[in-house]
Scaffold this active site. Structure first.
Site, PDB file in Angstrom:
ATOM      1  N   HIS A   1      74.039  53.834  59.136  1.00  0.00           N
ATOM      2  CA  HIS A   1      73.992  54.687  57.948  1.00  0.00           C
ATOM      3  C   HIS A   1      74.809  55.961  58.171  1.00  0.00           C
ATOM      4  O   HIS A   1      75.437  56.460  57.231  1.00  0.00           O
ATOM      5  CB  HIS A   1      72.567  55.042  57.567  1.00  0.00           C
ATOM      6  CG  HIS A   1      72.515  55.821  56.297  1.00  0.00           C
ATOM      7  ND1 HIS A   1      72.636  55.229  55.057  1.00  0.00           N
ATOM      8  CD2 HIS A   1      72.444  57.162  56.059  1.00  0.00           C
ATOM      9  CE1 HIS A   1      72.617  56.161  54.121  1.00  0.00           C
ATOM     10  NE2 HIS A   1      72.496  57.345  54.702  1.00  0.00           N
TER      11      HIS A   1
ATOM     12  N   HIS B   1      76.543  65.769  57.667  1.00  0.00           N
ATOM     13  CA  HIS B   1      77.461  66.180  56.600  1.00  0.00           C
ATOM     14  C   HIS B   1      78.203  67.470  56.941  1.00  0.00           C
ATOM     15  O   HIS B   1      79.395  67.602  56.646  1.00  0.00           O
ATOM     16  CB  HIS B   1      76.676  66.363  55.300  1.00  0.00           C
ATOM     17  CG  HIS B   1      75.969  65.129  54.838  1.00  0.00           C
ATOM     18  ND1 HIS B   1      76.641  63.966  54.539  1.00  0.00           N
ATOM     19  CD2 HIS B   1      74.654  64.884  54.640  1.00  0.00           C
ATOM     20  CE1 HIS B   1      75.751  63.055  54.161  1.00  0.00           C
ATOM     21  NE2 HIS B   1      74.549  63.580  54.224  1.00  0.00           N
TER      22      HIS B   1
ATOM     23  N   ASP C   1      77.761  57.475  55.800  1.00  0.00           N
ATOM     24  CA  ASP C   1      77.899  58.870  55.380  1.00  0.00           C
ATOM     25  C   ASP C   1      79.274  59.432  55.727  1.00  0.00           C
ATOM     26  O   ASP C   1      79.876  60.169  54.939  1.00  0.00           O
ATOM     27  CB  ASP C   1      76.816  59.734  56.024  1.00  0.00           C
ATOM     28  CG  ASP C   1      75.461  59.602  55.353  1.00  0.00           C
ATOM     29  OD1 ASP C   1      75.401  59.094  54.220  1.00  0.00           O
ATOM     30  OD2 ASP C   1      74.456  60.022  55.966  1.00  0.00           O
TER      31      ASP C   1
ATOM     32  N   HIS D   1      77.107  58.475  49.092  1.00  0.00           N
ATOM     33  CA  HIS D   1      76.934  57.020  49.107  1.00  0.00           C
ATOM     34  C   HIS D   1      77.843  56.324  48.093  1.00  0.00           C
ATOM     35  O   HIS D   1      78.433  55.285  48.400  1.00  0.00           O
ATOM     36  CB  HIS D   1      75.474  56.644  48.844  1.00  0.00           C
ATOM     37  CG  HIS D   1      74.539  57.116  49.911  1.00  0.00           C
ATOM     38  ND1 HIS D   1      73.174  56.990  49.813  1.00  0.00           N
ATOM     39  CD2 HIS D   1      74.776  57.728  51.099  1.00  0.00           C
ATOM     40  CE1 HIS D   1      72.606  57.503  50.894  1.00  0.00           C
ATOM     41  NE2 HIS D   1      73.559  57.956  51.689  1.00  0.00           N
TER      42      HIS D   1
END
Length: 320
Positions: free
Chosen positions: A240, A267, A244, A82
């Protein structure tokens, strides 16, 4: 996308909170860094001396529930995505990120607090041309039912995300974003991390989400959103995921010129695509300033350039 000169922060600015996974209090201080430094985490509060870790893909040691950076001695900084997204999204090239605990604070679950810290510190131009990694050919990775791909793109850096959850409240969402500071501030930077109540017990038993709460996580059960204040955007979950991606792909060490697409990603896929790109020396080149605008000749060799202050290494993705 601005193609002019590198930038850093004018002064220092701090934020304090708790880690979403560790639950531990931590303070992060953003500050200036020299030309070509990239993003450097400075881990304080350790026995002995402070330790630095460059925010580059080859320093990633875990991607299970967050992006974790470390060195040969082990992890140093968790949940880095973030704050990195805020720096890259707001157009900062070089910065130090001093942190006195093992995990970047979750704050409200978005990048908003880090954007505010960047605003407080101020952004200044440096006397060096901005450099970019220009994507020259498509690179893709599939892990299970997750897919990620980066491909050439004529104008700046674009992120396209599709999510597909069996949870009926989240369901299928898609969001595409051409990365620029004002758009990041308005459209992406305030999108919060999210989770399912059904996953809480599993995460707790694995030692994760110890600092999660309705103050920093958007939470769903099988029938409804549980946060009383509601969503900030109808497609906040997809936005969001875009946040990321911006943070994870900032680990290229330089801004990207390309388009990234993920389907049911996270991720692990983001990191796998980035490492696969950097490992293929025919898939990218470093371009500088106006050369990036014209997408003509590279400043460095094809597939080779200074990334994060040093020559980029060739390394492959951990994909079976």
């Amino acid at each position: 996308m601005k193609f002019s000169r590198q930038t850093t922060l004018r002064a220092q600015a701090s934020v304090a909170g708790v880690g979403v996974h560790s639950g531990l209090p931590v303070t992060v201080t953003l500050g200036p860094a020299p030309v070509d430094a990239g993003f450097i985490f400075v881990r304080t509060g350790l026995e002995g001396s402070d330790r630095e870790v460059q925010a580059t893909a080859d320093q990633v040691i875990a991607t299970d529930f967050a992006t974790v950076l470390g060195d040969r001695t082990g992890p140093l900084v968790s949940t880095a995505e973030h704050v990195l997204a805020a720096l890259r999204g707001m157009g900062v090239d070089n910065a130090t990120i001093e942190i006195d605990g093992p995990e970047v604070p979750i704050m409200d679950g978005s990048a908003a607090a880090f954007i505010a810290a960047i605003d407080q510190a101020g952004i200044v131009t440096q006397p060096a041309q901005r450099r970019f990694i220009q994507v020259l050919k498509p690179i893709s990775v599939k892990i299970g039912d997750s897919f990620g791909e980066i491909r050439p793109h004529a104008n700046g850096f674009r992120v396209e995300v599709e999510i597909d959850f069996t949870n009926p409240v989240i369901g299928q969402q898609a969001y595409a974003f051409d990365v620029n500071p004002e758009g990041f501030r308005r459209e992406v930077g305030r999108a919060r991390t999210f989770g399912l109540m059904s996953d809480v017990a599993r995460l707790w038993s694995a030692g994760y989400a110890l600092g999660a709460s309705f103050d920093n996580t958007v939470v769903f059960d099988e029938e409804r959103l549980l946060n009383t204040e509601g969503l900030r955007y109808a497609d906040e979950c997809a936005r969001h995921k875009v946040l990321d991606v911006i943070g994870d792909l900032s680990l290229a060490g330089l801004p990207l010129l390309g388009a990234y697409r993920s389907v049911r990603g996270g991720h692990k896929v983001n990191h796998a695509v980035l490492t696969a790109l950097l490992a293929d020396r025919t898939a990218w080149r470093v371009v500088e300033g106006e050369a990036a605008r014209r997408t003509t000749r590279p400043v460095g060799e094809v597939g080779r350039g200074i990334v994060g202050g040093r020559i980029a290494a060739a390394f492959g993705p951990d994909v079976s």
